[in-house]
Write a protein that holds these residues in place. Structure first.
Motif, PDB file in Angstrom:
ATOM      1  N   LYS A  58       0.831  -1.208   0.000  1.00 25.02           N
ATOM      2  CA  LYS A  58       0.000   0.000   0.000  1.00 25.02           C
ATOM      3  C   LYS A  58       0.865   1.257   0.000  1.00 25.02           C
ATOM      4  CE  LYS A  58      -4.104   1.999   2.151  1.00 25.02           C
ATOM      5  NZ  LYS A  58      -5.132   1.851   3.206  1.00 25.02           N
ATOM      6  N   LEU A  59       2.011   1.221   0.698  1.00 23.99           N
ATOM      7  CA  LEU A  59       2.906   2.382   0.719  1.00 23.99           C
ATOM      8  C   LEU A  59       3.451   2.685  -0.670  1.00 23.99           C
ATOM      9  CD1 LEU A  59       4.971   1.908   4.021  1.00 23.99           C
ATOM     10  CD2 LEU A  59       3.281   3.682   3.506  1.00 23.99           C
ATOM     11  N   ILE A  60       3.771   1.643  -1.424  1.00 20.62           N
ATOM     12  CA  ILE A  60       4.252   1.844  -2.808  1.00 20.62           C
ATOM     13  C   ILE A  60       3.176   2.536  -3.623  1.00 20.62           C
ATOM     14  CG2 ILE A  60       4.898   0.667  -4.950  1.00 20.62           C
ATOM     15  CD1 ILE A  60       6.197  -1.479  -3.175  1.00 20.62           C
ATOM     16  N   PHE A  61       1.945   2.076  -3.448  1.00 22.52           N
ATOM     17  CA  PHE A  61       0.832   2.695  -4.172  1.00 22.52           C
ATOM     18  C   PHE A  61       0.644   4.146  -3.753  1.00 22.52           C
ATOM     19  CE2 PHE A  61      -3.699   3.855  -4.237  1.00 22.52           C
ATOM     20  CZ  PHE A  61      -3.940   3.773  -5.594  1.00 22.52           C
ATOM     21  N   LYS A  62       0.746   4.414  -2.457  1.00 22.40           N
ATOM     22  CA  LYS A  62       0.526   5.769  -1.947  1.00 22.40           C
ATOM     23  C   LYS A  62       1.530   6.764  -2.523  1.00 22.40           C
ATOM     24  CE  LYS A  62      -1.961   6.975   1.019  1.00 22.40           C
ATOM     25  NZ  LYS A  62      -3.315   7.588   0.954  1.00 22.40           N
ATOM     26  N   THR A  63       2.763   6.300  -2.722  1.00 21.96           N
ATOM     27  CA  THR A  63       3.781   7.212  -3.270  1.00 21.96           C
ATOM     28  C   THR A  63       3.467   7.582  -4.708  1.00 21.96           C
ATOM     29  OG1 THR A  63       5.197   5.379  -3.995  1.00 21.96           O
ATOM     30  CG2 THR A  63       5.568   6.257  -1.773  1.00 21.96           C
ATOM     31  N   LEU A  64       2.637   6.762  -5.372  1.00 18.28           N
ATOM     32  CA  LEU A  64       2.304   7.014  -6.779  1.00 18.28           C
ATOM     33  C   LEU A  64       0.814   7.259  -6.967  1.00 18.28           C
ATOM     34  CD1 LEU A  64       4.471   4.236  -8.454  1.00 18.28           C
ATOM     35  CD2 LEU A  64       4.921   6.677  -8.508  1.00 18.28           C
ATOM     36  N   GLU A  65       0.134   7.610  -5.892  1.00  9.45           N
ATOM     37  CA  GLU A  65      -1.329   7.731  -5.942  1.00  9.45           C
ATOM     38  C   GLU A  65      -1.792   8.752  -6.974  1.00  9.45           C
ATOM     39  OE1 GLU A  65      -4.872   8.676  -2.765  1.00  9.45           O
ATOM     40  OE2 GLU A  65      -3.062   7.675  -2.045  1.00  9.45           O
ATOM     41  N   ASP A  69      -1.496   6.451 -14.469  1.00 11.80           N
ATOM     42  CA  ASP A  69      -1.404   5.136 -15.094  1.00 11.80           C
ATOM     43  C   ASP A  69      -2.419   4.197 -14.438  1.00 11.80           C
ATOM     44  OD1 ASP A  69      -0.581   2.429 -15.804  1.00 11.80           O
ATOM     45  OD2 ASP A  69       1.203   3.401 -16.646  1.00 11.80           O
ATOM     46  N   LEU A  70      -3.470   3.860 -15.174  1.00 14.80           N
ATOM     47  CA  LEU A  70      -4.569   3.068 -14.624  1.00 14.80           C
ATOM     48  C   LEU A  70      -4.119   1.671 -14.209  1.00 14.80           C
ATOM     49  CD1 LEU A  70      -7.594   2.992 -13.994  1.00 14.80           C
ATOM     50  CD2 LEU A  70      -8.009   2.310 -16.366  1.00 14.80           C
ATOM     51  N   SER A  71      -3.075   1.153 -14.854  1.00 12.85           N
ATOM     52  CA  SER A  71      -2.637  -0.205 -14.540  1.00 12.85           C
ATOM     53  C   SER A  71      -2.181  -0.328 -13.085  1.00 12.85           C
ATOM     54  CB  SER A  71      -1.498  -0.639 -15.475  1.00 12.85           C
ATOM     55  OG  SER A  71      -0.321   0.104 -15.233  1.00 12.85           O
ATOM     56  N   LEU A  72      -1.670   0.747 -12.508  1.00 13.65           N
ATOM     57  CA  LEU A  72      -1.249   0.729 -11.107  1.00 13.65           C
ATOM     58  C   LEU A  72      -2.457   0.517 -10.197  1.00 13.65           C
ATOM     59  CD1 LEU A  72       1.251   1.222  -9.194  1.00 13.65           C
ATOM     60  CD2 LEU A  72       0.400   3.558  -8.989  1.00 13.65           C
ATOM     61  N   TRP A  73      -3.534   1.233 -10.475  1.00 11.38           N
ATOM     62  CA  TRP A  73      -4.766   1.098  -9.694  1.00 11.38           C
ATOM     63  C   TRP A  73      -5.360  -0.298  -9.878  1.00 11.38           C
ATOM     64  CZ3 TRP A  73      -7.146   5.217  -6.896  1.00 11.38           C
ATOM     65  CH2 TRP A  73      -6.464   6.445  -6.996  1.00 11.38           C
ATOM     66  N   ASN A  74      -5.421  -0.730 -11.130  1.00 13.14           N
ATOM     67  CA  ASN A  74      -5.977  -2.056 -11.404  1.00 13.14           C
ATOM     68  C   ASN A  74      -5.164  -3.149 -10.722  1.00 13.14           C
ATOM     69  OD1 ASN A  74      -7.983  -0.958 -12.966  1.00 13.14           O
ATOM     70  ND2 ASN A  74      -7.021  -1.415 -14.928  1.00 13.14           N
ATOM     71  N   GLY A  75      -3.836  -2.963 -10.705  1.00  9.87           N
ATOM     72  CA  GLY A  75      -2.972  -3.950 -10.079  1.00  9.87           C
ATOM     73  C   GLY A  75      -3.232  -4.093  -8.595  1.00  9.87           C
ATOM     74  N   LEU A  76      -3.463  -2.965  -7.913  1.00 11.06           N
ATOM     75  CA  LEU A  76      -3.724  -3.012  -6.474  1.00 11.06           C
ATOM     76  C   LEU A  76      -5.094  -3.614  -6.185  1.00 11.06           C
ATOM     77  CD1 LEU A  76      -2.537  -2.330  -3.715  1.00 11.06           C
ATOM     78  CD2 LEU A  76      -3.690  -0.118  -3.834  1.00 11.06           C
ATOM     79  N   VAL A  77      -6.099  -3.222  -6.950  1.00 11.78           N
ATOM     80  CA  VAL A  77      -7.446  -3.797  -6.765  1.00 11.78           C
ATOM     81  C   VAL A  77      -7.394  -5.310  -6.973  1.00 11.78           C
ATOM     82  CG1 VAL A  77      -9.815  -3.865  -7.635  1.00 11.78           C
ATOM     83  CG2 VAL A  77      -8.634  -1.675  -7.454  1.00 11.78           C
ATOM     84  N   ALA A  78      -6.694  -5.736  -8.033  1.00 14.17           N
ATOM     85  CA  ALA A  78      -6.584  -7.165  -8.339  1.00 14.17           C
ATOM     86  C   ALA A  78      -5.844  -7.909  -7.234  1.00 14.17           C
ATOM     87  CB  ALA A  78      -5.869  -7.362  -9.675  1.00 14.17           C
ATOM     88  N   ALA A  79      -4.769  -7.301  -6.709  1.00 16.24           N
ATOM     89  CA  ALA A  79      -3.993  -7.948  -5.644  1.00 16.24           C
ATOM     90  C   ALA A  79      -4.834  -8.117  -4.386  1.00 16.24           C
ATOM     91  CB  ALA A  79      -2.741  -7.126  -5.347  1.00 16.24           C
ATOM     92  N   TYR A  80      -5.596  -7.096  -4.030  1.00 14.38           N
ATOM     93  CA  TYR A  80      -6.474  -7.200  -2.860  1.00 14.38           C
ATOM     94  C   TYR A  80      -7.521  -8.302  -3.070  1.00 14.38           C
ATOM     95  CZ  TYR A  80      -4.912  -3.051  -0.239  1.00 14.38           C
ATOM     96  OH  TYR A  80      -4.196  -2.155   0.510  1.00 14.38           O
ATOM     97  N   ALA A  81      -8.155  -8.306  -4.244  1.00 12.27           N
ATOM     98  CA  ALA A  81      -9.202  -9.298  -4.512  1.00 12.27           C
ATOM     99  C   ALA A  81      -8.630 -10.712  -4.514  1.00 12.27           C
ATOM    100  CB  ALA A  81      -9.879  -8.994  -5.848  1.00 12.27           C
TER     101      ALA A  81
END
Length: 285
Positions: A58-65, A69-81
């Motif tokens: 989540k910290l990696i995502f926060k630094t790039l929030e 690039d939509l793939s970053l958001w999709n990647g986190l949603v997919a990882a959580y799911a």
């Protein structure tokens, strides 16, 4: 060290779940000033998820929030799911919906629908369904299959079957899910009928299909059809796993063929399901 080499090392760390190695690679990424590289960040997120270090991901995502690039958001949603963290997946999705410059796409929704199904939030799933119709994403075979799966998880089999019937294109996953819908609704004969339609349509069933049709035969006490279907799968080289074995044990047991059920059970891996263990206890009594 270039990006390609780092990616290769990261993917190896994901496979081996080597936390120390992955952290060293992460440190190298930062040292080289590549912490804003989306591909590397997506793989780092996957790495930390594979090691159950969700906070780091989540910290990696926060630094790039603020990244567009939509793939970053999709990647986190997919990882959580993928890790059954469904509430977190929907929280990130909600942030994405409110984003001023980004919108969910066809790669976002399968993970979101999986989260809705996992939480039993059929109302929210229906709202997303409406949005998918408006945007046209419902025509995507993976998205539509995910909708069928979501309704099935929420026990709204009628909705799932309706979505399947309206799909312009189908895949093995969608066929399996709708066969499961009919089975869970108590319509085992209809499930077997759909299995026939699946084969007639040119789709190659897999072990998930086999488990569902064997279970349908068990419910109907139709031993001969079950044996015929299973033998056909064996000829086609479909892999035998513990789930298929469990279904076979159940079918033979319900049809009074305890010796055959025991024979199948003895061929199964040690890690077989508890249902089969219970069946074996019954055989010994």
């Amino acid at each position: 060290m270039d990006t390609t080499k780092l990616l290769s090392l990261l993917r190896t760390s994901i496979s081996s779940k080597s936390l120390l190695k992955g952290k060293l690679i992460h440190q190298k990424v930062v040292t080289l000033g590549l912490q804003n590289n989306i591909t590397l960040c997506n793989n780092l997120i996957n790495f930390y998820f594979s090691c159950h270090y969700y906070h780091y991901a989540k910290l990696i995502f926060k630094t790039l929030e603020d990244s567009l690039d939509l793939s970053l958001w999709n990647g986190l949603v997919a990882a959580y799911a993928k890790n059954y963290m469904f509430i977190e997946a929907l929280e990130v999705f909600h942030m994405l919906v409110l984003h001023p410059f980004l919108k969910p796409d066809s790669y976002t929704y399968p993970s979101v629908l999986k989260a809705c199904g996992g939480l039993g939030r059929v109302g929210y799933g229906q709202l997303i369904h409406t949005q998918l119709i408006k945007t046209g994403f419902v025509l995507d075979v993976v998205v539509a299959s995910s909708l069928v799966g979501m309704y099935s998880k929420c026990k709204r089999f009628d909705y799932g079957i309706k979505v399947f019937d309206e799909m312009s294109e189908t895949d093995v996953a969608s066929w399996n899910t709708v066969i499961s819908c009919y089975y869970q609704e108590g319509q085992a004969e209809k499930a077997l009928e759909l299995f026939g339609e699946m084969r007639d349509s040119g789709f190659e069933p897999n072990s998930v299909t086999l488990r569902m049709v064997i279970s349908s035969c068990a419910r109907l006490l139709d031993l001969e059809r079950g044996k015929e279907i299973y033998e056909g799968f064996v000829k086609d080289g479909i892999a035998f796993d513990s789930y298929v074995g469990s279904a076979l044990v159940d079918m033979y047991g319900k049809c009074g063929c305890l010796e055959m059920a025991r024979e199948v059970f003895d061929q199964m891996p040690v890690s077989c399901c508890l249902e089969c263990v219970d069946s074996r206890i019954q055989f010994k009594r």
